[in-house]
Design an enzyme around this catalytic site. Structure first.
Site, PDB file in Angstrom:
ATOM      1  N   ASP A  50      -1.143   0.583   1.137  1.00  0.00           N
ATOM      2  CA  ASP A  50      -1.920   1.149   2.123  1.00  0.00           C
ATOM      3  C   ASP A  50      -0.979   1.714   2.977  1.00  0.00           C
ATOM      4  O   ASP A  50      -1.483   2.606   4.131  1.00  0.00           O
ATOM      5  CB  ASP A  50      -2.372  -0.095   2.959  1.00  0.00           C
ATOM      6  CG  ASP A  50      -3.712  -0.569   2.955  1.00  0.00           C
ATOM      7  OD1 ASP A  50      -4.637   0.600   2.349  1.00  0.00           O
ATOM      8  OD2 ASP A  50      -4.342  -1.387   2.817  1.00  0.00           O
ATOM      9  N   LYS A  92     -13.833  -0.136  -3.959  1.00  0.00           N
ATOM     10  CA  LYS A  92     -12.383   0.234  -4.264  1.00  0.00           C
ATOM     11  C   LYS A  92     -12.097  -0.285  -5.693  1.00  0.00           C
ATOM     12  O   LYS A  92     -11.595   0.493  -6.621  1.00  0.00           O
ATOM     13  CB  LYS A  92     -11.718  -0.474  -3.431  1.00  0.00           C
ATOM     14  CG  LYS A  92     -11.534   0.110  -2.087  1.00  0.00           C
ATOM     15  CD  LYS A  92     -10.728  -0.800  -1.129  1.00  0.00           C
ATOM     16  CE  LYS A  92     -10.819   0.013   0.352  1.00  0.00           C
ATOM     17  NZ  LYS A  92     -10.071  -0.656   1.467  1.00  0.00           N
ATOM     18  N   GLN A 120      -8.068  -6.588   2.548  1.00  0.00           N
ATOM     19  CA  GLN A 120      -8.799  -5.797   3.443  1.00  0.00           C
ATOM     20  C   GLN A 120      -8.997  -6.196   4.731  1.00  0.00           C
ATOM     21  O   GLN A 120      -9.065  -7.350   5.137  1.00  0.00           O
ATOM     22  CB  GLN A 120     -10.470  -6.010   2.717  1.00  0.00           C
ATOM     23  CG  GLN A 120     -11.530  -5.468   3.402  1.00  0.00           C
ATOM     24  CD  GLN A 120     -11.573  -3.842   3.159  1.00  0.00           C
ATOM     25  OE1 GLN A 120     -11.074  -3.270   2.068  1.00  0.00           O
ATOM     26  NE2 GLN A 120     -11.663  -3.056   4.122  1.00  0.00           N
TER      27      GLN A 120
END
Ligand SMILES: NC(=O)c1ccc[n+]([C@@H]2O[C@H](COP(=O)([O-])OP(=O)(O)OC[C@H]3O[C@@H](n4cnc5c(N)ncnc54)[C@H](OP(=O)(O)O)[C@@H]3O)[C@@H](O)[C@H]2O)c1
Length: 291
Positions: free
Chosen positions: A120, A53, A97
């Site tokens: 997200d 990422k 994460q």
């Protein structure tokens, strides 16, 4: 039918190229988009995801500091760090994460992220906005699937879409997006009694479960579009989706492969949400200075 295999890599590349230009425009106005990537502990798979990422951010000019917490960090430690990032004007998006080590509530952590930095799209506020058809941040994987459908010019309006999987991060938002786009949607899960009967009715079948070979040719209507979201590590170390690719070849009209289908789109859509967050923060600043 000849099954067309949809390569997600060039689609993701096109998305990233468009984003690079938007990042340049932002930078010219003095705003560098920032994505904080928070990693708790030493999970090796999570480390790889985080590294990928951050690399993808660097490639389009997004600033992406990695925030590391030790495996023995407490929930309070993590919430404290997130509070700091919520207040940091250089950070437009925050990604924690998953999975988190035991003892830390993923739900409380997600709820602690400022909704306007929740790239997200997992905050209840953002999932709620999606449910009422006013999305702010769409979760990256389902957003990536919609982008594939758009790019491949696959019609959705009036089609029967079947989504297998009802998680808050993939299945549910996927079903909501398809519904919003005008499909008639069926959602299947582990308690569905007649899975094959349901999936066989799909013009568009999206499978997001995490079980290799769950779907084979018996479960697919001839000519259906099949989107395989699953990622499974096989005993020989290779990756496979939830769909038995060889079985459905010649039955499905199109199929996304694993790896190389939906996967590359997920990171591209994370970048897209981060750039969007930065653009919104800049335009809000401008409104604030004008008034
Ligand atoms: N390509 C990507 O970038 C990407 C991104 C995210 C996830 N994934 C992959 O997508 C898959 C799903 O992820 P997730 O986070 O949604 O997983 P999850 O939270 O474990 O959810 C799995 C869903 O599948 C359902 N299910 C389990 N067994 C089933 C069965 N035999 N028949 C029908 N439904 C069944 C579960 O039903 P219940 O709700 O009834 O338990 C649940 O709703 C995983 O393989 C994951 O690795 C890929």
């Amino acid at each position: 039918v000849q099954t067309r295999i949809i390569d997600g890599n060039p689609i993701a590349r096109t998305v990233r190229q468009g984003l690079r230009q938007r990042v340049e425009a932002l930078r010219a106005l003095g705003c560098v988009p920032g994505l904080a990537v928070v990693l708790v502990g030493e999970n090796p798979v999570s480390r790889i995801y985080v590294r990928n990422k951050i690399k993808a951010c660097a490639e389009i000019g997004v600033y992406s500091p990695q925030v590391d917490l030790p495996a023995n960090a407490t929930e309070a430690d993590l919430l404290g760090r997130i509070r700091g990032l919520n207040a940091d004007p250089a950070i437009h998006g925050i990604l924690v994460q998953l999975p988190l080590p035991g003892g830390i509530s993923g739900q409380r952590v997600v709820e602690s992220i400022a909704p306007h930095k929740d790239v997200d799209g997992f905050h209840p506020c953002n999932l709620g906005l999606l449910a009422i058809g006013q999305p702010r941040f769409v979760p990256c994987t389902p957003a990536g699937v919609m982008k594939i459908l758009e790019h491949e010019e696959i019609p959705v309006i009036g089609k029967h879409a079947v989504v297998v999987g009802r998680s808050n991060i993939v299945g549910k938002p996927m079903a909501l997006l398809l519904l919003q786009s005008g499909a008639t949607v069926t959602i299947c899960h582990s308690k569905t009694l007649d899975l094959t009967e349901q999936t066989r009715r799909a013009d568009l079948l999206v499978v997001a479960v995490g079980k290799a070979n769950l779907v084979d040719k018996e479960a697919v209507k001839p000519g259906a579009v099949v989107i395989d979201v699953g990622i499974n590590r096989l005993s020989d170390g290779s990756l496979a989706g939830d769909v038995n690719k060889h079985s459905v070849l010649g039955i499905a009209s199109r199929l996304t492969p694993v790896p190389g289908g939906v996967g590359p789109m997920t990171i591209a859509m994370l970048l897209a949400n981060t750039v969007l967050a930065a653009e919104r923060s800049l335009s809000e600043q401008r409104v604030a200075t004008r008034t």
